[in-house]
Design a protein around this motif. Structure first.
Motif, PDB file in Angstrom:
ATOM      1  N   UNK A 159       0.817  -1.205   0.000  1.00 15.52           N
ATOM      2  CA  UNK A 159       0.000   0.000   0.000  1.00 15.52           C
ATOM      3  C   UNK A 159       0.847   1.250   0.000  1.00 15.52           C
ATOM      4  N   UNK A 160       0.182   2.384  -0.083  1.00 17.52           N
ATOM      5  CA  UNK A 160       0.848   3.686  -0.129  1.00 17.52           C
ATOM      6  C   UNK A 160       0.682   4.378   1.222  1.00 17.52           C
ATOM      7  N   UNK A 161       1.791   4.843   1.785  1.00 16.91           N
ATOM      8  CA  UNK A 161       1.722   5.501   3.089  1.00 16.91           C
ATOM      9  C   UNK A 161       2.429   6.849   3.052  1.00 16.91           C
ATOM     10  N   UNK A 162       2.068   7.681   4.030  1.00 16.87           N
ATOM     11  CA  UNK A 162       2.791   8.931   4.271  1.00 16.87           C
ATOM     12  C   UNK A 162       3.309   8.889   5.704  1.00 16.87           C
ATOM     13  N   UNK A 163       4.393   9.614   5.947  1.00 16.40           N
ATOM     14  CA  UNK A 163       5.055   9.627   7.249  1.00 16.40           C
ATOM     15  C   UNK A 163       5.136  11.064   7.741  1.00 16.40           C
ATOM     16  N   UNK A 191       4.879   1.489  -0.367  1.00 16.29           N
ATOM     17  CA  UNK A 191       5.508   2.651  -1.000  1.00 16.29           C
ATOM     18  C   UNK A 191       5.290   3.888  -0.128  1.00 16.29           C
ATOM     19  N   UNK A 192       6.369   4.588   0.181  1.00 14.74           N
ATOM     20  CA  UNK A 192       6.285   5.828   0.949  1.00 14.74           C
ATOM     21  C   UNK A 192       6.093   6.982  -0.031  1.00 14.74           C
ATOM     22  N   UNK A 193       4.920   7.581   0.000  1.00 13.95           N
ATOM     23  CA  UNK A 193       4.620   8.675  -0.923  1.00 13.95           C
ATOM     24  C   UNK A 193       5.303   9.972  -0.520  1.00 13.95           C
ATOM     25  N   UNK A 194       5.410  10.205   0.798  1.00 12.83           N
ATOM     26  CA  UNK A 194       5.951  11.483   1.269  1.00 12.83           C
ATOM     27  C   UNK A 194       6.393  11.346   2.721  1.00 12.83           C
ATOM     28  N   UNK A 195       7.480  12.016   3.077  1.00 16.53           N
ATOM     29  CA  UNK A 195       7.940  12.137   4.466  1.00 16.53           C
ATOM     30  C   UNK A 195       8.001  13.620   4.799  1.00 16.53           C
ATOM     31  N   UNK A 212      -1.067  16.842   2.411  1.00 18.70           N
ATOM     32  CA  UNK A 212      -0.824  15.502   1.868  1.00 18.70           C
ATOM     33  C   UNK A 212      -2.096  14.931   1.246  1.00 18.70           C
ATOM     34  N   UNK A 213      -3.252  15.170   1.870  1.00 22.34           N
ATOM     35  CA  UNK A 213      -4.529  14.692   1.315  1.00 22.34           C
ATOM     36  C   UNK A 213      -4.760  15.306  -0.060  1.00 22.34           C
ATOM     37  N   UNK A 214      -4.443  16.596  -0.182  1.00 22.35           N
ATOM     38  CA  UNK A 214      -4.641  17.281  -1.462  1.00 22.35           C
ATOM     39  C   UNK A 214      -3.686  16.774  -2.540  1.00 22.35           C
ATOM     40  N   UNK A 215      -2.494  16.379  -2.120  1.00 23.53           N
ATOM     41  CA  UNK A 215      -1.466  15.971  -3.086  1.00 23.53           C
ATOM     42  C   UNK A 215      -1.537  14.491  -3.448  1.00 23.53           C
ATOM     43  N   UNK A 216      -2.028  13.677  -2.529  1.00 25.09           N
ATOM     44  CA  UNK A 216      -2.019  12.229  -2.741  1.00 25.09           C
ATOM     45  C   UNK A 216      -3.412  11.653  -2.427  1.00 25.09           C
ATOM     46  N   UNK A 217      -4.221  11.430  -3.442  1.00 26.37           N
ATOM     47  CA  UNK A 217      -5.582  10.938  -3.194  1.00 26.37           C
ATOM     48  C   UNK A 217      -5.657   9.453  -2.858  1.00 26.37           C
ATOM     49  N   UNK A 218      -4.532   8.757  -2.912  1.00 31.53           N
ATOM     50  CA  UNK A 218      -4.546   7.298  -2.744  1.00 31.53           C
ATOM     51  C   UNK A 218      -3.734   6.852  -1.515  1.00 31.53           C
ATOM     52  N   UNK A 219      -3.896   7.530  -0.395  1.00 35.20           N
ATOM     53  CA  UNK A 219      -3.157   7.181   0.823  1.00 35.20           C
ATOM     54  C   UNK A 219      -3.859   6.020   1.522  1.00 35.20           C
TER      55      UNK A 219
END
Length: 353
Positions: A159-163, A191-195, A212-219
């Motif tokens: 899956x796709x995650x943010x940190x 996959x780390x989308x953003x830290x 992050x919500x605005x930039x990555x719709x698939x978290x």
């Protein structure tokens, strides 16, 4: 005459040894001890609770005649400012200094100078590399690995995650992120989308998560350190998403209550929190008092990368299954309250011979 001279010299030697023994007994500080505290960051309610815990434990020591009032220097300062805090406390003739450090190595010279001046130094919450200091902290890397493992397993390893990290360069932040990366190395499907960094601040956590919500719709998942997770969850709820990502959050009252609210709106929402006890400062105080009493640590007690750390237990974890019990524990507590833990006197004694 020769026999008398020999006896005289022997008597003088014995008297000298006796005086040395008396001097050795008297050379260390005697109670009540004066203990200073250097806290270089006040932008977190966690630090307020830490200082409150220390005052409570110190009050008990005062009643036993072991300590005086804590001499606390607490302000938002950089490394140079915290060095000044330490030097000021030495000039105040304290017997020991408890530091929550702003740097892993930047305070080493000040710590060395304090110890050379006869002041014991204990670092709490985070590890310093100064060999003259003793660290009393939870294992920050393991703290992060516990929640990152939970997140990875809950996502089924993909899956796709943010940190969302704390303050860049801060010892605890760096140790935690190292732990996160070690766990992620075992899960190539994640996959780390953003830290991002939100500086252990709830408002910044909310701002970062909104971006992050605005930039990555698939978290699919969020891993956040404590002090920011409530803000991040508020951003997720405000976005009115069709589903919430899985979230590694925190064991703080405000987050726990918001977690329960999120589950009412999104029954499938999953979260997890690991306790980061502000009571580690009071645990460090218990260790400090024993050091000032002249007690010696047992062999093998000191661990960590610098071999100068006492790792105190991580007191609790909160899951969906235990959320109800955690909510009962925080009844009547403010949202800023963190589920806490302080080592017992028996646990503190167990570190020493």
């Amino acid at each position: 005459m020769g026999v008398q001279s020999a006896m005289g010299r022997a008597l003088v030697l014995l008297l000298g040894l006796a005086l040395i023994g008396v001097w050795a007994q008297q050379s260390g500080p005697r109670p009540p001890f004066t203990i200073g505290v250097s806290n270089g960051f006040i932008g977190s309610e966690w630090r307020v609770q830490m200082l409150d815990d220390m005052r409570v434990v110190n009050e008990a020591y005062k009643q036993q005649g072991l300590t005086r009032d804590l001499v606390i220097q607490s302000a938002n300062v950089d490394v140079a400012g915290q060095i000044n805090q330490i030097r000021n406390l030495v000039l105040r003739r304290v017997n020991g200094i408890i530091i929550n450090p702003n740097s892993q190595s930047g305070l080493n010279a000040a710590i060395r100078d304090a110890v050379r001046a006869g002041v014991r130094v204990v670092s709490v919450d985070q590890e310093v590399s100064a060999p003259e200091a003793i660290n009393v902290t939870i294992d920050q890397k393991e703290w992060a690995k516990i929640s990152m493992r939970w997140l990875a397993e809950t996502l089924g390893g993909k899956g796709n995650i943010v940190i969302i990290n704390g303050i860049a360069g801060h010892p605890a932040n760096e140790a935690r992120y190292e732990g996160v990366k070690e766990v992620l190395a075992q899960y190539p499907g994640i996959q780390v989308l953003n830290v991002s960094n939100a500086d252990w601040d709830q408002a910044k956590g909310q701002e970062v998560m909104s971006r992050l919500i605005a930039s990555y719709p698939n978290i699919d998942g969020v891993w956040s350190q404590d002090g920011m997770a409530e803000g991040a969850l508020r951003a997720l709820l405000a976005a009115n998403l069709p589903r919430l990502p899985v979230m590694a959050g925190e064991a703080r009252a405000g987050y726990l209550r918001l977690w329960a609210e999120a589950k009412r709106r999104y029954p499938d929402f999953k979260s997890f929190g690991v306790c980061n006890p502000p009571g580690v400062g009071a645990s460090g105080l218990k260790v400090m008092v024993r050091l000032l009493q002249g007690k010696t640590l047992k062999a093998g007690v000191l661990q960590g990368p610098f071999k100068n750390t006492i790792y105190v237990p991580i007191p609790c974890q909160v899951s969906d299954a235990t959320l109800g019990e955690a909510l009962r524990q925080i009844q009547g507590k403010p949202d800023t309250y963190v589920l806490d833990g302080i080592i017992t006197d028996e646990q503190a004694d167990a570190y020493f011979r």
